[in-house]
Design a protein around this motif. Structure first.
Motif, PDB file in Angstrom:
ATOM      1  N   LYS A  67      -3.463  14.902  -3.106  1.00 56.02           N
ATOM      2  CA  LYS A  67      -4.012  14.802  -4.199  1.00 56.02           C
ATOM      3  C   LYS A  67      -4.293  13.268  -4.814  1.00 56.02           C
ATOM      4  O   LYS A  67      -3.899  12.542  -4.198  1.00 56.02           O
ATOM      5  CB  LYS A  67      -3.185  14.951  -5.248  1.00 56.02           C
ATOM      6  CG  LYS A  67      -3.009  16.915  -5.435  1.00 56.02           C
ATOM      7  CD  LYS A  67      -2.038  16.789  -6.563  1.00 56.02           C
ATOM      8  CE  LYS A  67      -2.164  18.606  -6.942  1.00 56.02           C
ATOM      9  NZ  LYS A  67      -0.972  18.808  -7.991  1.00 56.02           N
ATOM     10  N   LEU A  68      -5.370  12.691  -5.052  1.00 58.25           N
ATOM     11  CA  LEU A  68      -6.180  11.538  -5.491  1.00 58.25           C
ATOM     12  C   LEU A  68      -6.258  11.520  -6.544  1.00 58.25           C
ATOM     13  O   LEU A  68      -6.435  12.528  -7.850  1.00 58.25           O
ATOM     14  CB  LEU A  68      -6.536  11.302  -4.491  1.00 58.25           C
ATOM     15  CG  LEU A  68      -8.770  11.852  -3.983  1.00 58.25           C
ATOM     16  CD1 LEU A  68      -9.297  11.820  -5.614  1.00 58.25           C
ATOM     17  CD2 LEU A  68      -9.169  11.305  -2.892  1.00 58.25           C
ATOM     18  N   PHE A 106      -9.982   9.018   2.922  1.00 60.74           N
ATOM     19  CA  PHE A 106      -8.420   8.933   1.721  1.00 60.74           C
ATOM     20  C   PHE A 106      -8.029   9.960   3.259  1.00 60.74           C
ATOM     21  O   PHE A 106      -6.781  10.944   2.907  1.00 60.74           O
ATOM     22  CB  PHE A 106      -8.613   9.605   0.597  1.00 60.74           C
ATOM     23  CG  PHE A 106      -7.348   9.849   0.598  1.00 60.74           C
ATOM     24  CD1 PHE A 106      -6.465   9.475   0.098  1.00 60.74           C
ATOM     25  CD2 PHE A 106      -8.017  11.712  -0.201  1.00 60.74           C
ATOM     26  CE1 PHE A 106      -5.721  10.522  -0.635  1.00 60.74           C
ATOM     27  CE2 PHE A 106      -6.534  12.340  -0.306  1.00 60.74           C
ATOM     28  CZ  PHE A 106      -5.931  11.603  -0.771  1.00 60.74           C
ATOM     29  N   THR A 107      -9.024  10.889   3.614  1.00 54.06           N
ATOM     30  CA  THR A 107      -8.683  12.172   4.313  1.00 54.06           C
ATOM     31  C   THR A 107      -9.589  11.734   6.162  1.00 54.06           C
ATOM     32  O   THR A 107      -8.890  10.195   6.312  1.00 54.06           O
ATOM     33  CB  THR A 107      -9.974  13.025   4.288  1.00 54.06           C
ATOM     34  OG1 THR A 107     -10.829  12.541   4.881  1.00 54.06           O
ATOM     35  CG2 THR A 107      -9.745  13.038   2.913  1.00 54.06           C
ATOM     36  N   VAL A 141      -2.695   8.444  -4.064  1.00 53.35           N
ATOM     37  CA  VAL A 141      -2.479   9.463  -2.947  1.00 53.35           C
ATOM     38  C   VAL A 141      -1.453  10.149  -3.302  1.00 53.35           C
ATOM     39  O   VAL A 141      -0.020   9.624  -3.865  1.00 53.35           O
ATOM     40  CB  VAL A 141      -2.229   9.249  -1.522  1.00 53.35           C
ATOM     41  CG1 VAL A 141      -2.343  10.600  -1.280  1.00 53.35           C
ATOM     42  CG2 VAL A 141      -3.802   8.997  -1.604  1.00 53.35           C
ATOM     43  N   ILE A 151     -13.446   9.232   0.147  1.00 55.98           N
ATOM     44  CA  ILE A 151     -13.124   9.934   0.484  1.00 55.98           C
ATOM     45  C   ILE A 151     -12.721  10.259   2.218  1.00 55.98           C
ATOM     46  O   ILE A 151     -11.901  10.668   2.425  1.00 55.98           O
ATOM     47  CB  ILE A 151     -13.999  11.417   0.209  1.00 55.98           C
ATOM     48  CG1 ILE A 151     -13.432  11.845  -1.289  1.00 55.98           C
ATOM     49  CG2 ILE A 151     -13.438  12.790   0.420  1.00 55.98           C
ATOM     50  CD1 ILE A 151     -14.303  12.053  -2.081  1.00 55.98           C
ATOM     51  N   TRP A 200      -8.221  16.203  -2.858  1.00 57.94           N
ATOM     52  CA  TRP A 200      -9.324  15.755  -2.732  1.00 57.94           C
ATOM     53  C   TRP A 200     -10.779  16.961  -1.640  1.00 57.94           C
ATOM     54  O   TRP A 200     -11.674  16.051  -2.141  1.00 57.94           O
ATOM     55  CB  TRP A 200      -9.012  14.372  -1.118  1.00 57.94           C
ATOM     56  CG  TRP A 200      -8.556  15.743   0.158  1.00 57.94           C
ATOM     57  CD1 TRP A 200      -7.179  15.883   0.500  1.00 57.94           C
ATOM     58  CD2 TRP A 200      -9.982  15.770   1.131  1.00 57.94           C
ATOM     59  NE1 TRP A 200      -7.678  16.524   2.063  1.00 57.94           N
ATOM     60  CE2 TRP A 200      -8.765  17.273   1.799  1.00 57.94           C
ATOM     61  CE3 TRP A 200     -10.924  16.129   1.028  1.00 57.94           C
ATOM     62  CZ2 TRP A 200      -9.544  17.484   2.994  1.00 57.94           C
ATOM     63  CZ3 TRP A 200     -11.980  16.932   2.257  1.00 57.94           C
ATOM     64  CH2 TRP A 200     -10.965  17.588   3.100  1.00 57.94           C
TER      65      TRP A 200
END
Length: 719
Positions: A285-286, A305-306, A67, A302, A329
């Motif tokens: 960004k990942l 991550f979000t 990330v 995902i 993402w």
């Protein structure tokens, strides 16, 4: 029967025994599960290493992603539990702030919180997992064009192929949003890719690869309407180089799915339908690198991550090979859904992901259910008082009677509406949802209409100048009255008498009926003509010879006229927004017109000053005007009646509030010079002026039309 009962009893006993054994083995399985014992950091040869101690050795390197903002590294450890007794480890050493451990079911995620974004590589050492942080942060692949001319290459994917492999194809396609896609078919997913921006160009390099001769070419793709203009593919040593030449304001991203590598170059623009607002894809960004991972597990990565909650349909199945590096993402999610034919519906911070066909069926079912509810819902009656619009006009809009088309009706199929013109009210009978919808619609329509004051100025100016010069020349011989011989001897008894007409010559020779007049002796009659409706003035001189009984008359006429005029007409009118207004002043001129029966009738023709205008106020406060301006006047009298002088302009113009614009203008200039003379005699220098006249005129006319709109506010109206 006894045997059956015995068998049933033995079966129940066996089930009970198996259950007891399973319950007894549960603690042993939990005790035997691999677990995280500690997390620490150390420096090795100037490189920062995070050491994750486990109770058992790992078989494979776990998957993870990077990330960019906030900078983090996430590692997923399946089948491993948290054996540290805490979920957070504060480190605060080097680039590492802390480590967080979260367990969900049989999977544990380790998140390394960094001070600045950095790449990583992982390796297994006995019962420990080593995470080696890179010294410099990785460069994002989706960046705008403002990059340095010499940028470090982005190692999108390392080269894992030992021998050289041949690329299969290089193609170009245009995306639906105007993006240019360079699609490269790789021989396997082991081929490495390096991306580098050099000036305005993007350079792709594929190490340990070869390019067939038929693919070594330059593609001209400018006609596709994307930022990409040319794609050059060539063989450079043991690697293939592809140079992409875009233009304009653009951004790029790259991704690999199985054996297909895609470089996408798209114009920068704002899309309000994106999950994250901003130009293009603007999520955190990942980096993702998975081989044959389940789509559901990838979507869960995902989701973790979000900040969105992801609900995945049970029909989402299949595996995908995906390799992304430093990609937003939301773009990564879009790539996954495109690859598997999935669709997305967003409600708040919840994302529902399912196949597109399933989403379409679900939406259709929801609409059908709403339609059925509308047929069963009880009707209600509501009255609405209107303030500014007429009730009859609203009825036409609600029922669709004033609008063409079959789907213009706003009321439901069971709804009805009546209007009462005396009190300007509506009485609507419909379902509750429709009543709320109609009431909100009327609240937006039933508002006071703004008014506009339109002022026009028509300026007519003329400037004229005229000059004329003429002469009259006469001669007479009066010797006949004295008993002598008149005229001039031309030999023998031949004489010539000179006169301007029959009387002048006949009176000299005593012709019967010829009257003697000393004012009627013109030999040359070229007086000054009238210019600009002016009368020339004269100067006369007579030269008399008493001895010869002859006299000479000389009359000079001259005129010089200069005129200037200006007419300003200023009609003004106030009207509502998008309502036509008309104001005019003038006269109607009668003239006779023959009818079909042979009789005559009197009709009238307008000669007026007219301003016809329709204003439209824009959301920015400017005014669009449809203008029709006439300035007519009575002209000359003809046998059929008076002519009409017409000045007309019709146009559409956008004017700022209170501003003035010139709609148009006509400028006319006329210069004329006339000379009348006696042939030959009029060409003699100096003396020739006695045998000719001159007239010179010059006129200029100019017409300008100005218009000024002003939006009338309450404060202006109050004054």
């Amino acid at each position: 029967m006894k045997n059956l009962s015995k068998m049933s009893g033995m079966t129940q006993w066996r089930r009970w025994a198996v259950g007891v054994v399973a319950v007894a083995l549960l603690p042993l399985q939990a005790w035997a599960q691999n677990a995280i014992k500690s997390i620490s950091t150390l420096q090795q040869a100037g490189v920062e290493v995070v050491r994750i101690e486990l109770s058992e050795s790992l078989k494979d390197i776990p998957a993870g992603f990077v990330v960019q903002a906030p900078p983090r590294i996430a590692l997923d450890l399946p089948g491993i539990s948290n054996g540290m007794g805490r979920s957070t480890v504060e480190i605060n050493a080097g680039n590492l702030r802390s480590a967080s451990v979260a367990q969900a079911g049989d999977r544990t995620r380790v998140v390394l919180n960094l001070r600045q974004a950095s790449g990583y590589r992982a390796q297994i050492e006995d019962k420990a997992l080593l995470v080696i942080l890179e010294n410099s942060p990785s460069t994002a692949s989706a960046t705008p064009t403002a990059a340095p001319a010499k940028a470090e290459p982005l190692h999108f994917a390392p080269s894992l192929n030992a021998a050289s492999q041949t690329l299969r194809d290089i193609d170009f396609r245009r995306g639906a949003d105007g993006a240019g896609r360079v699609v490269i078919s790789l021989p396997s997913n082991q081929v490495g890719v390096d991306i580098q921006q050099q000036g305005q160009n993007l350079v792709l390099e594929f190490p340990k690869t070869s390019l067939p001769p038929e693919l070594r070419r330059r593609l001209d793709v400018a006609d596709f309407g994307s930022p990409v203009q040319f794609v050059n593919a060539s063989q450079v040593g043991d690697k293939v180089r592809v140079v992409v030449e875009p233009k304009g304001n653009w951004e790029h991203s790259a991704y690999q799915s199985d054996n297909q590598f895609v470089l996408e170059v798209r114009p920068q623009k704002v899309d309000p339908n994106k999950l994250v607002q901003g130009p293009g894809f603007a999520g955190d960004k990942l980096s993702l690198n998975f081989q044959s991972i389940e789509v559901r597990a990838l979507l869960q990565v995902i989701a973790d991550f979000t900040n969105f909650n992801v609900v995945t349909s049970d029909t989402v199945t299949g595996n995908v090979t995906l390799r992304l590096k430093d990609v937003p993402w939301d773009q990564a999610l879009d790539i996954i859904m495109q690859a598997r034919g999935l669709g997305l519906r967003k409600s708040g911070n919840v994302l529902w992901i399912a196949p597109k066909e399933e989403l379409a069926i679900k939406e259709r079912q929801d609409l059908e259910a709403k339609a059925q509810m509308a047929q069963l819902e009880p009707l209600r009656t509501q009255s609405i008082q209107l303030n500014y619009v007429k009730a009859e006009d609203i009825v036409k809009g609600l029922t669709g009677s004033g609008i063409s088309g079959n789907n213009a009706r706003i009321l439901s199929s069971r709804g009805s509406v009546i209007s009462e013109s005396r009190t300007n009210q509506l009485f609507i009978n419909d379902i509750a949802s429709k009543l709320d919808e109609i009431q909100a619609l009327i609240a937006k329509i039933d508002v006071p209409v703004r008014q506009v004051l339109i002022e026009a100025r028509i300026v007519e100016a003329d400037d004229s100048f005229g000059r004329s010069l003429g002469v009259k020349l006469g001669v007479n011989d009066i010797r006949a009255q004295q008993g002598g011989i008149p005229g001039y001897n031309v030999g023998g008894n031949n004489y010539v008498a000179i006169g301007g007409n029959y009387n002048a010559a006949g009176s000299t020779t005593k012709q019967p009926g010829a009257a003697q007049s000393f004012n009627d002796t013109q030999l040359i009659n070229l007086p000054a003509p009238s210019v600009l409706s002016g009368t020339p003035q004269t100067f006369a001189l007579t030269l008399f010879n008493a001895t010869a009984n002859r006299f000479l008359n000389l009359e000079l006429s001259a005129l010089e006229a200069d005129g200037k005029g200006k007419i300003v007409s200023s009609p003004r009118v106030v009207t509502a927004d998008q309502a036509k207004a008309l104001i005019e002043q003038g006269e109607e001129i009668p003239y006779q017109q023959a009818t079909s029966a042979g009789a005559t009738s009197v009709t009238f023709k307008k000669a007026v000053l007219k301003l016809e205008v329709t204003p439209q106020i824009t959301p920015e406060g400017n005014v669009i005007l449809d203008v029709d301006v006439n300035k007519d006047s009575r002209g000359v009298l003809t046998p059929q009646g008076y002519a009409i002088n017409n000045k007309h302009v019709k146009t559409q113009v956008l004017v700022e509030n209170g501003g003035t614009v010139v709609l148009g203008g006509i400028f006319t200039q006329e210069e004329r010079e006339d000379v009348k003379k006696v042939p030959l005699l009029g060409d003699v220098p100096v003396v020739g002026n006695l045998f000719k006249n001159k007239a010179k005129t010059s006129s200029k006319t100019e017409l300008l039309i100005f218009i000024t709109p002003k939006v009338v506010t309450d404060r202006v109206t109050g004054r």
